[in-house]
Design an enzyme around this catalytic site. Structure first.
Site, PDB file in Angstrom:
ATOM      1  CG  ASP A 358      -2.341   0.499   1.309  1.00  0.00           C
ATOM      2  OD1 ASP A 358      -2.447   1.463   0.051  1.00  0.00           O
ATOM      3  OD2 ASP A 358      -3.311   0.890   1.952  1.00  0.00           O
ATOM      4  CG  ASP A 666      -4.624   0.896   5.383  1.00  0.00           C
ATOM      5  OD1 ASP A 666      -5.199   0.605   4.354  1.00  0.00           O
ATOM      6  OD2 ASP A 666      -4.325   2.447   5.380  1.00  0.00           O
TER       7      ASP A 666
END
Length: 945
Positions: A358, A666
């Site tokens: 990410d 996340d």
């Protein structure tokens, strides 16, 4: 009431408002939250904890350790030997052999139990860390973060997508709130929550929407608490490597058992045919003369020798080494900010060939600030000068910022610094609105009423809110990815507050977005539209189902948010590349921002590298066929504007292409990809509970550099296991050959039961502890990833093993057959000469294993002593082994059937062992074939008959 979802009882108490009065809670500002208030609530309603099952004590591990079949046989042999010894030789002399065997067995049991007990303690600590969840609550009008265990009845908690409901409660406010209750009900359907269905159960997950809840039940007074108290967490998970090693251990054990049976048959044959002699040269068994007691005693000694060979042959230390390595690695990974949730991930991470990372918070700091802003065509320079914008635009921006957010602004009564909470993007926009636009958060919120909320959606990449103003006018505010919101705008408000058509200036706004993205800024557009009151549903049920209009928007502003690259990310990416691990960035940001960050982090070497499908948009990737995706996936380095499904498709395509994929994420939207990947790495700070639940490892500091450390530790696990296998098999091969050859040729073995048990202790437990706790070296990250099907024993290990075993066997057999003359013991009695010779063989064998441990530390390096001073445990175990060996020979000779040695013979033993070191160096210069030795051709022949 909460457990039974009794809505009638809730209405009887006056609904949520009446219940809050009874619980002395303000549904907007929460409880008082001082120490006295919290103590009273815990005393009245209990704490948010549940009793855990009692941890196993040390005695239970002792009980488990002695139940090994070979040890039970040895215990029986020790008791029989003790009884017969006392009967034949008297109490003073006859108890030595039996007591020595018993002591050695007890020592092995205690050391094994201690090792297992320490490992269980380590796993218990890590399990406690896993339960250590932080949540946000409102106390005294301020959003504070507390541990989930500190939640009390009456607390007001905000709920967002991905959160775990920490206690039982009722809904205070909610918009599009949907709860996944499968963990409690077993049904996978998502349940909508509103004022008619307000009850929330602990342990469930927020699947969609936002809301606030009031806690009504905690800990053991909830269904979740009762459930968790009735189960214990399993810490006995077997990893793939442990399963493989158990198979290896079983195979070696069968070989050892076969050899032991052969030795038993030979020794019994020699004994009953009169070929076995005592130390004075007399026959041990003479037909018709030897009594039954002496015959039974002799047979028991022979059986004890055979059983001891089995004990030495069975490599109990192999599974133990994995357990020790994993426990050690998990503890050290904790220090490196990585919490392991599944043991198998430690091993798999060493095989990772690609990391799909990410961007926000992992590669960047996640400390966002607005550094650039456009209101209409006017660039605000600096972005904090609100005087450049018309008051009407400022008012609309403040209205949207205050209500179209999941964040909060707390203004202390004493005039202290304003505190802004929420996600990093929300905090950046709220801070900009407060400090630069002069927004009064509480005032802005009080001037409008929220009708409907559409929380930020990772698929649509925008979120909206419908507000009713005091003048009954309805405004719908939108906020999200700049180019997506811009595409829905038909007009914009210029800096003078005039409405202008966007058609003529669309290129200007697109260019502004591209320029900001090129400087690695995250671009967020803020827009609104008015809506006639008669178009808004009047009843509550229809209002909940109302879809907010997304067209004909009026653009208010575009802001550029800076999220700086994390320090150390460039080095971490470089290390990954050197280690053969490809780093790919998958982000929801637009391609311009993604490319700029990728260049800054060195994921992309240079701008010209961005060719073909190196940089791609999620929507382009998902349109390929399945076969095409597999090919394109290998090229992708940066994927922008990706949806959760795009990330999942990329992971699936890479895995089908043979890659071992690690994924960082996340959000709740990352859960499918985290679950699908070979190793899922969730972020510990910004990660939602859903993401953590679907992950294998939690990165506690959200830092990409910590991900690289996990790769390093994963490789270390495999390397340490290989070191121990090489060490253990060398000892196994040498001990078996020496005893078999000696038993077949002379009818006796140079290494007796107690001595072999001591060797077993050295190699199984102390050896495992020494080699399994070797820290990872930089050399590990200069190799290619270890394949998932990589053989446990490489050709290099076979070479080292054969050279060391051949040397040890040759030297010790020479001592066994010609030791009397070599050690000049011809003038001594036969019994004394045999005892000294056998002691010398035992001592040399043990010191050979000590130096073999040094050689095993670096299977493929010349300098086996490099980095040794950093491993104090290794040095301590080597030192302890040497000291114990001296004590055994010099002071415990009666119990171990050894003789004290002169200092010259000690030096000879050590010198013979030291020679194995230069021999190992010469051996490492011998080239080995790269193709691993395999039994597959034999298996294939067997399959074909």
């Amino acid at each position: 009431m909460t457990r039974d979802h009794n809505f009638a009882a809730l209405e009887l108490y006056g609904g949520v408002k009446g219940l809050s009065n009874l619980l002395k809670t303000n549904i907007e500002f929460g409880i008082n939250g001082d120490d006295i208030d919290l103590l009273e609530r815990r005393n009245s309603f209990g704490s948010n904890t549940y009793p855990l099952k009692k941890r196993r004590n040390f005695l239970s591990f002792l009980w488990e350790a002695w139940q090994d079949l070979t040890l039970i046989i040895l215990i029986v042999a020790a008791i029989a030997s003790l009884a017969l010894g006392i009967k034949t030789e008297g109490v003073e002399e006859g108890w030595y052999d039996g007591a020595s065997i018993a002591f050695a067995v007890i020592l092995v049991i205690v050391v094994t139990a201690t090792s297992d007990y320490r490992q269980s303690l380590q796993f218990q600590i890590l399990n406690n860390e896993k339960r250590n969840i932080q949540i946000e609550v409102m106390r005294g009008g301020k959003a504070v973060k507390i541990l989930i265990f500190d939640v009390v009845v009456g607390d007001i908690l905000p709920l967002r997508i991905g959160d775990q409901v920490p206690a039982d409660g009722v809904l205070v406010t909610g918009h599009s709130l949907a709860i996944d209750e499968s963990s409690m009900t077993g049904e996978s359907k998502i349940v909508r929550k509103d004022q008619k269905s307000p009850f929330l159960m602990s342990g469930c997950k927020v699947a969609d929407g936002v809301g606030t809840m009031m806690v009504t039940g905690v800990g053991i007074n909830t269904e979740w608490g009762l459930l968790m108290a009735s189960i214990s967490e399993d810490i006995g998970e077997e990893t793939p490597l442990q399963v493989r090693l158990n198979g290896v251990a079983t195979l070696i054990g069968l070989v050892g058992l076969t050899v032991a049976c052969l030795v038993l048959a030979v020794l019994l044959g020699r004994f009953f045919t009169g070929h076995s002699t005592n130390s004075d040269g007399s026959r041990q068994f003479v037909k018709g003369q030897t009594g039954a007691t002496d015959a039974v005693n002799g047979v028991i000694k022979i059986i004890t020798i055979a059983v001891t060979i089995v004990v030495v042959a069975v490599p109990e230390g192999l599974p133990l080494a994995v357990t020790l390595t994993l426990a050690y690695s998990m503890r050290k990974m904790m220090a490196d900010k990585a919490l392991v949730r599944r043991l198998s991930a430690c091993e798999t991470m060493g095989s990772a060939t690609t990391i799909c990372s990410d961007k926000t918070g992992t590669l960047t700091l996640n400390q966002m600030t607005v550094v650039e802003a456009y209101a209409g065509r006017k660039k605000l320079d600096p972005p904090d000068d609100s005087t450049q914008i018309h008051p009407m635009v400022v008012s609309l921006l403040s209205e949207g910022a205050a209500q179209n957010t999941t964040g909060n602004v707390f203004v202390p009564k004493d005039g202290g610094e304003v505190e802004v909470t929420g996600s990093p993007t929300e905090k950046a926009i709220l801070a900009w609105a407060v400090k630069q636009l002069g927004m009064k958060f509480d005032v802005a919120r009080s001037e409008t009423t929220v009708l409907q909320v559409l929380p930020f959606n990772s698929e649509k990449k925008r979120g909206g809110v419908a507000l009713k103003r005091k003048d009954s006018e309805v405004h719908i505010h939108w906020k999200g990815a700049a180019e997506i919101v811009l595409a829905s705008c038909t007009t914009y408000l210029d800096s003078n507050g005039h409405l202008q058509s966007i058609k003529e200036d669309e290129d200007f706004f697109k260019l502004a977005i591209d320029e900001m993205a090129a400087r690695s800024l995250r671009c967020v557009a803020i827009a609104y539209r008015s809506c006639k009151i008669d178009k808004v549903p009047s009843d509550e049920e229809s209002l909940d189902q109302w879809v907010l209009p997304e067209d004909d928007l009026v653009l208010l502003a575009i802001v550029g948010i800076k999220d700086p690259c994390r320090p150390g990310v460039k080095d971490a990416v470089r290390v990954c590349k050197e280690a053969g691990v490809k780093v790919r960035m998958v982000t929801g940001d637009n391609l311009g921002t993604a490319k700029a960050i990728a260049l800054e982090c060195r994921i992309l070497g240079s701008a010209p590298d961005a060719i073909g499908h190196t940089i791609i948009e999620g929507k382009v990737f998902r349109e390929f066929s399945e076969k095409e995706r597999e090919q394109v996936a290998q090229e992708i380095i940066v994927m922008g504007r990706s949806s959760p499904n795009d990330k999942l498709l990329l992971v699936q395509a890479l895995r089908k292409g043979g890659e071992v994929v690690a994924v960082t994420g996340d959000g709740t939207n990352d859960a499918p990809a985290l679950h699908e990947a070979d190793i899922g790495l969730a972020m510990g700070i910004q990660g939602t509970e859903v993401a953590k639940e679907n992950s294998d490892i939690i990165i506690l500091d959200d830092n990409f550099a910590s991900v690289v450390k996990v790769v390093r530790w994963g490789r270390s696990v495999f390397a340490n296991i290989q070191k121990f296998i090489q060490f253990q098999l060398t000892v196994n091969v040498a001990a078996l050959i020496i005893n078999v050859v000696a038993a077949v040729s002379s009818g006796s073995v140079p290494l007796n039961t107690v001595q072999l048990l001591w060797v077993n202790l050295i190699m199984d437990t102390l050896g495992a502890l020494a080699l399994a706790t070797e820290p990872p070296t930089d050399q590990l990250m200069h190799r290619m990833p270890v394949g998932r099907r990589e053989p446990l024993i490489t050709n290099i290990m076979w070479r080292n093993l054969f050279i060391q075993a051949f040397y040890q066997v040759a030297v010790l057999l020479v001592l066994n057959f010609w030791g009397t003359s070599i050690l000049r013991l011809q003038n001594k009695t036969r019994e004394h000469a045999n005892d000294v010779k056998n002691t010398m063989i035992f001592n040399t064998f043990v010191f050979c294993q000590i130096f073999n441990e040094f050689n095993a530390r670096k299977p493929d390096e010349i300098n086996v002593f490099s980095g040794m001073t950093k491993n104090y445990l290794f040095l301590g175990i080597i030192g302890m082994t040497c000291v114990l060996q001296i004590i055994i020979i010099e002071f415990l000779g009666k119990f171990t059937s050894t003789r004290r040695l002169s200092w010259k013979l000690w030096l000879v033993s050590v010198a013979i062992a030291i020679v194995s070191w230069p021999l190992a160096i010469v051996g490492k210069m011998i080239p080995v074939p790269k193709t691993p030795l395999s039994l597959r051709p034999i298996q294939q022949l067997r399959n074909h008959g």
